[in-house]
Scaffold this motif. Structure first.
Motif, PDB file in Angstrom:
ATOM      1  N   LEU A  38      60.847  25.974 -78.901  1.00 52.63           N
ATOM      2  CA  LEU A  38      61.010  26.621 -77.610  1.00 52.63           C
ATOM      3  C   LEU A  38      61.078  25.623 -76.465  1.00 52.63           C
ATOM      4  CD1 LEU A  38      58.521  29.555 -78.170  1.00 52.63           C
ATOM      5  CD2 LEU A  38      60.958  29.462 -78.639  1.00 52.63           C
ATOM      6  N   GLY A  39      61.308  24.363 -76.759  1.00 52.09           N
ATOM      7  CA  GLY A  39      61.408  23.364 -75.701  1.00 52.09           C
ATOM      8  C   GLY A  39      61.038  21.997 -76.233  1.00 52.09           C
ATOM      9  N   GLY A  40      61.193  20.998 -75.384  1.00 49.46           N
ATOM     10  CA  GLY A  40      60.880  19.638 -75.784  1.00 49.46           C
ATOM     11  C   GLY A  40      59.383  19.409 -75.905  1.00 49.46           C
ATOM     12  N   SER A  41      59.028  18.339 -76.598  1.00 48.00           N
ATOM     13  CA  SER A  41      57.623  18.008 -76.790  1.00 48.00           C
ATOM     14  C   SER A  41      57.092  17.232 -75.592  1.00 48.00           C
ATOM     15  CB  SER A  41      57.435  17.198 -78.074  1.00 48.00           C
ATOM     16  OG  SER A  41      58.118  15.964 -77.990  1.00 48.00           O
ATOM     17  N   THR A  42      55.778  17.294 -75.415  1.00 47.00           N
ATOM     18  CA  THR A  42      55.104  16.614 -74.313  1.00 47.00           C
ATOM     19  C   THR A  42      54.030  15.701 -74.872  1.00 47.00           C
ATOM     20  OG1 THR A  42      55.467  18.506 -72.843  1.00 47.00           O
ATOM     21  CG2 THR A  42      53.773  16.913 -72.193  1.00 47.00           C
ATOM     22  N   GLN A  43      54.015  14.452 -74.436  1.00 43.57           N
ATOM     23  CA  GLN A  43      52.966  13.530 -74.877  1.00 43.57           C
ATOM     24  C   GLN A  43      51.691  13.830 -74.116  1.00 43.57           C
ATOM     25  OE1 GLN A  43      53.894   9.305 -75.452  1.00 43.57           O
ATOM     26  NE2 GLN A  43      52.055   8.804 -74.294  1.00 43.57           N
ATOM     27  N   ILE A  44      50.608  14.065 -74.856  1.00 36.64           N
ATOM     28  CA  ILE A  44      49.341  14.409 -74.214  1.00 36.64           C
ATOM     29  C   ILE A  44      48.276  13.348 -74.433  1.00 36.64           C
ATOM     30  CG2 ILE A  44      49.769  16.902 -74.331  1.00 36.64           C
ATOM     31  CD1 ILE A  44      48.001  17.004 -76.795  1.00 36.64           C
ATOM     32  N   ALA A  45      48.512  12.383 -75.322  1.00 33.21           N
ATOM     33  CA  ALA A  45      47.530  11.318 -75.540  1.00 33.21           C
ATOM     34  C   ALA A  45      48.225  10.109 -76.146  1.00 33.21           C
ATOM     35  CB  ALA A  45      46.402  11.787 -76.449  1.00 33.21           C
ATOM     36  N   GLN A  46      47.705   8.919 -75.804  1.00 32.12           N
ATOM     37  CA  GLN A  46      48.180   7.671 -76.394  1.00 32.12           C
ATOM     38  C   GLN A  46      47.010   6.691 -76.381  1.00 32.12           C
ATOM     39  OE1 GLN A  46      48.787   4.363 -75.081  1.00 32.12           O
ATOM     40  NE2 GLN A  46      49.522   3.743 -77.108  1.00 32.12           N
ATOM     41  N   ALA A  47      46.792   6.005 -77.511  1.00 32.15           N
ATOM     42  CA  ALA A  47      45.660   5.087 -77.599  1.00 32.15           C
ATOM     43  C   ALA A  47      45.902   4.069 -78.696  1.00 32.15           C
ATOM     44  CB  ALA A  47      44.355   5.852 -77.855  1.00 32.15           C
ATOM     45  N   ASP A  48      45.097   3.026 -78.687  1.00 35.17           N
ATOM     46  CA  ASP A  48      45.113   1.986 -79.714  1.00 35.17           C
ATOM     47  C   ASP A  48      43.750   1.927 -80.377  1.00 35.17           C
ATOM     48  OD1 ASP A  48      47.718   1.266 -78.959  1.00 35.17           O
ATOM     49  OD2 ASP A  48      46.940  -0.047 -77.372  1.00 35.17           O
ATOM     50  N   GLY A  49      43.713   1.346 -81.564  1.00 35.46           N
ATOM     51  CA  GLY A  49      42.455   1.221 -82.283  1.00 35.46           C
ATOM     52  C   GLY A  49      42.592   0.279 -83.461  1.00 35.46           C
ATOM     53  N   THR A  50      41.533   0.196 -84.260  1.00 28.31           N
ATOM     54  CA  THR A  50      41.503  -0.685 -85.427  1.00 28.31           C
ATOM     55  C   THR A  50      40.938   0.076 -86.614  1.00 28.31           C
ATOM     56  OG1 THR A  50      41.122  -2.595 -83.977  1.00 28.31           O
ATOM     57  CG2 THR A  50      40.668  -2.880 -86.332  1.00 28.31           C
ATOM     58  N   LEU A  51      41.559  -0.077 -87.775  1.00 29.51           N
ATOM     59  CA  LEU A  51      41.061   0.564 -88.988  1.00 29.51           C
ATOM     60  C   LEU A  51      39.736  -0.075 -89.396  1.00 29.51           C
ATOM     61  CD1 LEU A  51      44.341   0.845 -91.112  1.00 29.51           C
ATOM     62  CD2 LEU A  51      43.339   2.543 -89.573  1.00 29.51           C
ATOM     63  N   ASP A  52      38.783   0.755 -89.825  1.00 25.22           N
ATOM     64  CA  ASP A  52      37.483   0.245 -90.246  1.00 25.22           C
ATOM     65  C   ASP A  52      37.545  -0.284 -91.677  1.00 25.22           C
ATOM     66  OD1 ASP A  52      37.465   2.471 -91.906  1.00 25.22           O
ATOM     67  OD2 ASP A  52      36.055   3.604 -90.672  1.00 25.22           O
ATOM     68  N   SER A  53      36.391  -0.575 -92.243  1.00 27.22           N
ATOM     69  CA  SER A  53      36.351  -1.163 -93.586  1.00 27.22           C
ATOM     70  C   SER A  53      36.875  -0.214 -94.649  1.00 27.22           C
ATOM     71  CB  SER A  53      34.913  -1.584 -93.922  1.00 27.22           C
ATOM     72  OG  SER A  53      34.035  -0.458 -93.866  1.00 27.22           O
ATOM     73  N   ARG A  54      36.920   1.079 -94.336  1.00 27.07           N
ATOM     74  CA  ARG A  54      37.467   2.057 -95.288  1.00 27.07           C
ATOM     75  C   ARG A  54      38.955   2.279 -95.066  1.00 27.07           C
ATOM     76  NH1 ARG A  54      34.130   7.071 -93.679  1.00 27.07           N
ATOM     77  NH2 ARG A  54      34.695   6.153 -91.653  1.00 27.07           N
ATOM     78  N   GLY A  55      39.532   1.574 -94.101  1.00 24.86           N
ATOM     79  CA  GLY A  55      40.939   1.757 -93.777  1.00 24.86           C
ATOM     80  C   GLY A  55      41.194   3.001 -92.958  1.00 24.86           C
ATOM     81  N   LEU A  56      40.187   3.448 -92.165  1.00 26.01           N
ATOM     82  CA  LEU A  56      40.290   4.701 -91.419  1.00 26.01           C
ATOM     83  C   LEU A  56      40.089   4.473 -89.926  1.00 26.01           C
ATOM     84  CD1 LEU A  56      38.152   7.100 -93.665  1.00 26.01           C
ATOM     85  CD2 LEU A  56      40.637   6.847 -93.645  1.00 26.01           C
ATOM     86  N   LEU A  57      40.776   5.292 -89.141  1.00 25.12           N
ATOM     87  CA  LEU A  57      40.518   5.417 -87.713  1.00 25.12           C
ATOM     88  C   LEU A  57      40.457   6.902 -87.402  1.00 25.12           C
ATOM     89  CD1 LEU A  57      40.250   4.278 -84.819  1.00 25.12           C
ATOM     90  CD2 LEU A  57      42.747   4.462 -84.632  1.00 25.12           C
ATOM     91  N   HIS A  58      39.305   7.361 -86.903  1.00 24.67           N
ATOM     92  CA  HIS A  58      39.131   8.786 -86.619  1.00 24.67           C
ATOM     93  C   HIS A  58      39.587   9.086 -85.200  1.00 24.67           C
ATOM     94  CE1 HIS A  58      37.463  12.791 -87.134  1.00 24.67           C
ATOM     95  NE2 HIS A  58      36.957  12.692 -85.914  1.00 24.67           N
ATOM     96  N   ILE A  59      40.304  10.198 -85.042  1.00 24.71           N
ATOM     97  CA  ILE A  59      40.731  10.638 -83.719  1.00 24.71           C
ATOM     98  C   ILE A  59      40.315  12.089 -83.526  1.00 24.71           C
ATOM     99  CG2 ILE A  59      42.683   9.051 -83.632  1.00 24.71           C
ATOM    100  CD1 ILE A  59      44.515  11.358 -84.337  1.00 24.71           C
TER     101      ILE A  59
END
Length: 394
Positions: A220-241
């Motif tokens: 029903l229309g174009g997408s809108t960016q609502i968040a942007q961020a950077d981070g680092t994967l932890d020892s388990r290879g995960l980044l929680h958002i």
């Protein structure tokens, strides 16, 4: 590869366009794309004849002959040429060697079929990409905590960006850049029994729950960016958002009620870069619902005569498509009258349009496992819109 319904020249054909005579076409296949310089291109093809008219189709062309082929590089220079045997089934196979220090780009293959005893010759061509690239060493995935449970406005999207080497070890320390986008979408609950019904926003400039006769499921229309961020994967290879889920804010004239929120798709797009500066992307998309129940409607017909009665069926379902009983259902038929008036603007006469909506009939029903029916009279000619409303426990 080139699919059967799409010929080698990139054209789509039917019995009403182009030449009415039969036309030879070629369908080419490769084992992969792109290739690297130094790889062997394994190319196969089928020669067929496309016929036109009411009984047109694809049928056998000439078979059992020898054809010549030529391969040229991205700069138009000839790389190799040779002969290939076309089998009794109209197929052929050829292997093309590329040089490790050769050019990158589109390699062109041309097949020249000689004239036959009762027919003319033909030339077919195909292009194959040859590029330098680095094989992926790890994968990136966006995984939602909570699995398949439906999401609703007011909740939070909890997800993990996971980086993992192809041999199974976690990608610890990978640099992550991610964005979250929201896009209003039409939602059709699953289930074949729900396919005939229109859910959410139908055709026309109406919000959720308002439908024209017919069915539509689309963005029903174009997408809108609502968040942007950077981070680092932890020892388990995960980044929680974590992201709060809120409907798009709509501007409405003063005194009018805000529209019903639309279903939306939230997309998380992540790129992970490892210590060797290899960047791999991953994506996850999640549907967010404005309510636990959806109402679907359909009309027995899309055109009625003046004075006839329109039969409108309605169902209430959950997000998985299951029918819900004993929910209030209000169905309303609205007639839109459009008028135009000639006015002078800047020395020119133009038409201005105005719309007037009038209520033509309504029904107050209770949903059941089977469709409930609203029977209303179409008293005047015109364009009618059906609106349907229901509510959940929230």
């Amino acid at each position: 590869y080139t699919p059967l319904q799409h010929d080698v020249h990139g054209g789509w054909h039917g019995g009403y366009y182009g030449s009415q005579s039969a036309k030879p076409v070629a369908f080419f296949y490769t084992d992969r794309a792109p290739y690297k310089p130094g790889d062997t291109i394994h190319l196969s093809g089928m020669l067929r004849q496309r016929t036109t008219g009411p009984s047109g189709g694809v049928e056998q062309w000439r078979t059992g002959f020898e054809a010549e082929y030529t391969v040229t590089g991205p700069r138009g220079h000839e790389l190799t040429k040779g002969k290939v045997q076309v089998t009794a089934f109209g197929t052929f196979t050829v292997d093309i060697e590329t040089k490790k220090d050769g050019d990158t780009g589109q390699y062109s293959f041309r097949l020249d079929a000689p004239r036959g005893l009762f027919g003319s010759g033909a030339t077919f061509s195909h292009s194959v990409p040859v590029e330098t690239y680095r094989a992926p060493e790890f994968t990136v995935a966006v995984e939602r905590a909570g699995g398949e449970a439906p999401l609703f406005y007011g909740e939070k999207l909890e997800a993990d960006i996971r980086g993992k080497y192809l041999h199974g070890a976690p990608l610890a320390g990978g640099e992550v850049s991610y964005t979250i986008r929201r896009e209003d979408t039409a939602f059709s609950p699953p289930g074949s029994e729900n396919e005939p019904y229109t859910f959410g926003q139908g055709r026309g400039n109406y919000w959720a729950g308002r439908h024209r006769f017919g069915r539509g499921s689309h963005s029903l229309g174009g997408s809108t960016q609502i968040a942007q961020a950077d981070g680092t994967l932890d020892s388990r290879g995960l980044l929680h958002i974590s992201q709060a889920l809120e409907p798009a804010k709509k501007t409405v004239p003063e005194g009018e009620e805000p529209p019903v929120p639309l279903t939306a798709t939230y997309s998380v797009e992540a790129q992970v870069t490892d210590a060797n500066y290899q960047a791999i992307a991953g994506r996850g998309s999640y549907v967010v619902h404005p309510a636990a129940h959806y109402i679907g409607i359909r009309s027995q017909r899309s055109v009625y005569r003046e004075g006839e009665r329109a039969r409108i069926e309605a169902v209430v379902v959950d997000t998985k498509g299951g029918r819900i009983s004993q929910r209030p259902v209000k169905v309303e038929l609205v007639r839109r009258q459009t008028e135009r008036k000639a006015v002078e603007k800047d020395g020119r006469w133009v038409y201005e349009y105005s719309h007037n909506d009038e209520k033509a009939g309504s029904c107050d029903l209770a949903s059941k496992g089977a469709p409930v029916v609203c029977d209303v009279e179409v008293a005047k000619p015109g364009n009618y819109t059906v609106t349907a409303e229901t509510s959940d426990d929230a």
